[in-house]
Scaffold this active site. Structure first.
Site, PDB file in Angstrom:
ATOM      1  N   ASP A  32       0.820  -1.213   0.000  1.00 54.60           N
ATOM      2  CA  ASP A  32       0.000   0.000   0.000  1.00 54.60           C
ATOM      3  C   ASP A  32       0.857   1.269   0.000  1.00 54.60           C
ATOM      4  O   ASP A  32       1.384   1.670   1.049  1.00 54.60           O
ATOM      5  CB  ASP A  32      -0.898  -0.032   1.249  1.00 54.60           C
ATOM      6  CG  ASP A  32      -1.755   1.199   1.376  1.00 54.60           C
ATOM      7  OD1 ASP A  32      -2.341   1.410   2.453  1.00 54.60           O
ATOM      8  OD2 ASP A  32      -1.824   1.964   0.396  1.00 54.60           O
ATOM      9  N   ASP A 219      -1.726   5.627  -5.151  1.00 54.51           N
ATOM     10  CA  ASP A 219      -2.085   4.813  -3.995  1.00 54.51           C
ATOM     11  C   ASP A 219      -2.504   3.399  -4.391  1.00 54.51           C
ATOM     12  O   ASP A 219      -3.665   3.157  -4.738  1.00 54.51           O
ATOM     13  CB  ASP A 219      -3.210   5.512  -3.226  1.00 54.51           C
ATOM     14  CG  ASP A 219      -3.541   4.782  -1.943  1.00 54.51           C
ATOM     15  OD1 ASP A 219      -4.413   5.268  -1.211  1.00 54.51           O
ATOM     16  OD2 ASP A 219      -2.926   3.723  -1.675  1.00 54.51           O
TER      17      ASP A 219
HETATM   18  N1  LIG Z   1      -9.088   4.058   2.692  1.00 58.12           N
HETATM   19  C1  LIG Z   1      -8.047   3.791   2.384  1.00 58.12           C
HETATM   20  C2  LIG Z   1      -6.750   3.437   2.005  1.00 58.12           C
HETATM   21  C3  LIG Z   1      -5.864   4.265   1.333  1.00 58.12           C
HETATM   22  N2  LIG Z   1      -6.094   5.514   0.918  1.00 58.12           N
HETATM   23  N3  LIG Z   1      -4.727   3.600   1.109  1.00 58.12           N
HETATM   24  N4  LIG Z   1      -4.854   2.372   1.658  1.00 58.12           N
HETATM   25  C4  LIG Z   1      -6.088   2.256   2.186  1.00 58.12           C
HETATM   26  N5  LIG Z   1      -6.495   1.135   2.794  1.00 58.12           N
HETATM   27  C5  LIG Z   1      -5.585   0.025   3.000  1.00 58.12           C
HETATM   28  C6  LIG Z   1      -6.419  -1.041   3.681  1.00 58.12           C
HETATM   29  C7  LIG Z   1      -7.785  -0.479   3.896  1.00 58.12           C
HETATM   30  C8  LIG Z   1      -7.838   0.876   3.258  1.00 58.12           C
END
Ligand SMILES: N#Cc1c(N)n[nH]c1N1CCCC1
Length: 329
Positions: A32, A219
């Site tokens: 992420d 993202d």
């Molecule tokens: N909302 C959100 C989000 C984000 N902007 N980047 N990563 C996210 N998540 C990772 C696991 C759950 C949500």
């Protein structure tokens, strides 16, 4: 050194999961770039939460050391959350190892994570200014490994409904064609953030200057493309039968609708264009489809997630602090 791992899509390409070894234990994590915590399902979770997941058990790792007193708690923009304790262990991704990586052990997490049994945790690839470990935040895997990498970069080659690749330490010429269009990033908010001053609608649509002009972030941890309200409204005004459906939480349209192409500026030099059909995100049934472009609900940032990234080869350059997109090979 360099390393490469697969990125396997979940349903609807909602997220991509990659293999990681922690203290000799294999787990599957969601990489992420929009966050900076490495956290895993752990054996300290109630079994009702961890059922179906692979959990990390520190007592079975000969290299785990507790970080006593440290805690973490993270809340994501989609309302999901997790909290727990911290330790250090050896983390290996595609043959590349950080010996002393902060590993956050979840002992409490929200329902969305519990239900997603393919996912054993997250690996943040954002900047550690937003790491949530208290009282001293810790570096990400990429920040720790960067000095040992042949190049201080990682790349994301996510695919639509197919297995893709994350590569650390190299920009693999076999994965892209033509130029890489770079923009400088501002990491002060913890994201791979850059300006997106204009957008286009339609094939060879004219470049429309932004009005709200929220900065954008690249993202991989967000499924959709979340845009300023004026931009997303302008797009769906061109889709016959489109409407905002409160129950579905966003713009929907007849699956038979003709969808115009959509482009977003990546900095001031390049517009990344999605073909209209790539904006159909999910068939909800009954002839209604959910769009891959949705509102950022006035969050003040535009989130360029997997709906965009899976159609490009993406370069995250930690050395030069820049982000780039290229056509896939
Ligand atoms: N909302 C959100 C989000 C984000 N902007 N980047 N990563 C996210 N998540 C990772 C696991 C759950 C949500």
């Amino acid at each position: 050194e360099t390393g490469q791992v697969t990125a396997s899509p979940e349903q609807n390409d909602s997220e991509y999961l990659s293999p990681v070894t922690i203290g000799g234990q294999p787990l599957t994590l969601d990489f992420d770039t929009g966050s900076a915590d490495l956290w895993v399902f752990s054996n300290s979770l109630p079994s009702s939460d961890s059922a179906g997941h692979v959990t990390f058990d520190p007592s079975k790792s000969s290299t785990f050391t507790p970080y006593s007193g440290a805690t973490w708690q993270i809340a994501y923009g989609d309302g999901s959350s997790a909290t727990g304790s911290v330790g250090f262990d050896s983390v290996t991704i595609g043959g590349v190892t950080v010996a002393h990586q902060a590993v956050e052990l979840a002992d409490n997490l929200s329902g969305a994570f519990v239900q997603d049994t393919q996912n054993d945790g997250l690996l943040g690839l954002g900047f550690s200014t937003i790491n949530t470990i208290q009282t001293q935040r810790q570096k990400t895997f990429f920040e720790n490994i960067m000095p040992s990498l042949a190049l201080p970069v990682f790349t994301a080659n996510l695919q639509a409904d197919a297995s893709g690749t994350y590569t650390f330490g190299a920009i693999d010429a076999a994965q892209y064609s033509g130029p890489i269009h770079y923009t400088a990033i501002d990491s002060s908010a913890g994201f791979w953030q850059f300006p997106s001053p204009s957008y286009t609608i339609g094939s060879n649509g004219a470049s429309v200057p932004c009005t709200t002009c929220s900065p954008a972030i690249a993202d991989t941890g967000t499924s959709l493309v979340l845009l300023d309200d004026d931009v997303v409204a302008a797009y769906y005004a061109q889709v016959s039968g489109a409407s905002q459906d409160q129950s579905q939480g966003g713009y929907v349209f007849p699956c038979s609708a003709s969808l115009p192409d959509f482009g977003v500026a990546i900095g001031s030099g390049y517009t990344a264009v999605l073909a209209g059909k790539e904006i159909l995100y999910e068939d909800l049934g009954g002839g209604v489809c959910y769009g891959g472009l949705q509102s950022n609900a006035g969050q003040g940032v535009q989130i360029f997630g997997d709906v965009l990234l899976r159609h490009f080869f993406a370069v995250f350059d930690g050395g030069a602090k820049r982000f780039g997109l290229a056509k896939k090979a």
